[in-house]
Scaffold this motif. Structure first.
Motif: not given
Length: 350
Positions: A219-220, A280-281, A311-315, A318-321
């Motif tokens: 989920f993103i 990312v978080n 973090i990219m391995q998490e389900k 979250n991307i913050v720009v």
């Protein structure tokens, strides 16, 4: 056309056949369905809505549908189990049913809103294939329902993207029976607590849809801060969520900040590459800053890149720009792009 009077007492929904791109025959079948349901229930046809989801361009087998309409009407009940049954019955490629309910207080009185939804493919709603049916016991006119629902949809269903394909059949309906006796609109304005509750339920249902995207493993969420205005924030956040390259990178666990920045750049929002920040978080508090005001931090061998890869391995990713162009913000939701998405849609009608 059938419910232009603004009152709905019954919704007849089918899944498996979109009843779209079927010409006048499709319109006639819709009218037959409404007339048939009206005869059984004694509800005026002007108060009956229809909604469909499924394969586009196939005629509706009315000899099968009408008996099923009658059977479904005979099973209608006012309880939680029936809500769940309805949520399950409208699923297509969904892997689980989606329902949610909230309760809020307005002037010390309780008001409830409940809803069900479906749709995990062809999701790029411009108010994605998605159906949503909401009900409340608030006292509110059809005109104010329209205003409240449009506002909620713009913050929720219109902010999710699974695959970038807009459906032909997106439908969202909010019905109010007034049983609470609580007025939630006055002088053309929606009560803030009611709008907040409606926004919350719609966002919750929308996030369920994105999380259950066809073939999805992750989920993103993308939040854009510091945009010039809200429109720019929406453009940027939805562009990132819509990017097939960003989606596939997240599926592969690759914190490819270049793809994120590129998606923001071609979104049409106002940005300065020397000011943009990207991080990312994860939901458990881990954070990695990839780009800080135009300066790339996550080079090979850095702690930032190692943290980002973790973090990219998490389900949930979250991307913050941060754009540093103003004070506006917006959040969009989506999922990764996987092999299974291709497989599901390659075999959809076969």
């Amino acid at each position: 056309e059938m419910i232009k009077g603004g009152k709905i007492s019954l919704v007849v929904v089918n899944s498996g056949n979109a009843k779209c791109f079927t010409g006048q025959d499709g319109i006639d079948d819709c009218e037959k369905t409404i007339e048939f349901a009206s005869e059984i229930t004694n509800i005026p046809s002007s108060e009956i809505a229809t909604a469909s989801t499924g394969v586009i361009g196939r005629k509706m087998p009315m000899d099968i549908i009408l008996p099923l309409v009658e059977e479904s009407i005979s099973k209608l009940e006012h309880n939680a189990e029936s809500s769940t049954d309805a949520a399950k019955s409208i699923m297509t490629t969904d892997t689980y049913h989606k329902e949610f309910a909230v309760e809020t207080e307005i002037d010390g009185e309780k008001v409830r809103i409940g809803g069900i939804t479906k749709g995990v493919g062809m999701i790029a709603p411009n108010m994605g294939t998605m159906l949503c049916f909401l009900a409340t016991d608030a006292v509110i006119s059809s005109e104010m329902i329209n205003k409240a629902l449009k506002s909620a949809v713009n913050r929720s269903f219109n902010m999710i993207v699974v695959d970038g394909d807009q459906s032909t059949n997106d439908t969202a309906i909010l019905m109010a029976n007034g049983n609470s006796g609580v007025e939630v609109a006055k002088d053309g304005e929606i009560n803030e607590d009611f709008q907040e509750a409606l926004d919350f339920i719609c966002i919750s249902l929308a996030k369920m849809m994105a999380r259950d995207g066809e073939g999805a493993t992750k989920f993103i969420e993308c939040k854009v801060n510091g945009a010039k205005d809200e429109n720019d924030a929406i453009l940027a956040s939805k562009s990132v969520i819509s990017s097939s390259l960003v989606k596939s990178a997240i599926f592969g666990g690759d914190p490819n900040w270049g793809r994120i920045v590129a998606a923001v750049g071609y979104s049409g929002c106002e940005m300065n590459q020397d000011m943009i920040s990207v991080s990312v978080n994860s939901d458990d508090g881990k954070e990695a800053i990839l780009v800080d005001k135009g300066k790339i931090l996550a080079f090979e061998g850095t702690d930032e890149l190692n943290s980002a890869e973790e973090i990219m391995q998490e389900k949930t990713v979250n991307i913050v720009v941060d754009l540093y162009q103003g004070d506006a913000s917006a959040t969009a939701w989506g999922c990764d792009l996987t092999y299974d998405y291709v497989k599901i849609n390659a075999e959809y009608t076969t």
